[in-house]
Design a protein around this motif. Sequence first.
Motif: not given
Length: 448
Positions: A91, A187-188, A199, A201, A216, A234, A236
């Motif tokens: 994460d 995750a990338w 990042q 996901t 995400k 953040h 999602e």
Amino acid sequence: MHSPRERSKVLPRAGWMVMGVRGRPSALEVCRVLAVFLLLFPGASRPCKILRCNSEFWASTSSSGQEEEFCTALRAYNGCVRRTARTCRGDLAYHSAQHGIEDLMSQHNCSKEGPTSPPRARTPPPPLPPPLQPDTQERSDGPEACHYERSPPRGAAQPNYTHCGFFGDPHLRTFGDDFQTCKVEGAWPLIHNRYLSVQVTNTPVVPGSLATAPSKLTIIFKNFQECVDQKMYHAETDELPSAFADGSKNGGERHGANALRVVEQVPGQHVVIQARYIGTTVVVRQVGRYLTFAVRMPEEVVNSVEEGDDQDLYLCLHGCPANQRIHFRDFRARAAEAQGPGRGRSGAGAHGFTYQSARAKCKERLPVEDLYFQSCVFDLLSSGDINFTMAAYYAFEDVKMLHSNSKMYHLFEKDAFKSRAAPRDGGSAPLLGVLAVLFWTQRCALRL
């Protein structure tokens, strides 16, 4: 306006360096970083609780003016973050917290040894009267260094802006206007430079299918001079906040704090983050069950790479790895051959969509048969989720808002093939690098 070199001299070390070099990392640290990107640890059975650690720490320090109490809360925060290591190692927020704690301990001269009592709930300060604090000229503008467009070097040309977008099943438009469709489950990293890290996901859309979509998104804005504190955003599925993770809507307490702002356009559906100190605009949307991402950023900021940082895996800069790409031409040929329903997800009958009916549906929102139209058709055939039509539509609307060259709004398949036919002399090197990373990460995983 400071050049990237000048900025790097005054930029304090902050944030999570995804693939950067901090001295000589241990084998364990290398394994953990590789695991993030190659998803050999796609997620622990227990959910990551890093955001709870963050919120407890901010709650415990929101009204504290005592250094001793701040250090106690910081040590408790450090302990909470350490306890999440097994479930949060992939994460971005976890890695940012690790390095953020290190920076805060140094800035406040906190000892790692000492009381670590749990954060105590404190009486919150009186709420500010609505509306928010007046956006005065002094507060809004701040130092010239906090306004990228107002402080260019003398005689310098106007900045050249670039765009990156990520949406749908998933589709990527890189800073170089290369358009790709990728698998990239898990995750990338999308972006990582001196000023921010992003990042994404991706999770499967349909069980057992290769179709994935962004569920995400984590964005870290690193602290910068007198302008902004480090901030994390953040989002999602079904949680698109109108503020940063600490509850603030700007860059903190510094003089140029409003050079970084979160602006909610449509509650729960559309958020814009303006980072004027680096001339950057980020757009995050939720369309259906999935997220879309778009950014406008000066080339100078895009190329502000940490020395020694390997950028090969950052999708917005170099695209998806070759072994993670899906080509429209091959997919369309198979889909056109399978006209009847019920012929499988690789054909034309996923959830009732034939190739022709998918084209007709996408044509309603995307009349030009460019790559956004093709991506819409691909998504309907791969998933059957009608919301992907709107994801492609909004992705194109964001291009019109963010891209600096109106002639490049539409991309066509011939453009993608030109990009794909780039010089091949060095083409095997990145692939060999990916294979080598996979091999060593598997070995590391066994040792962990």
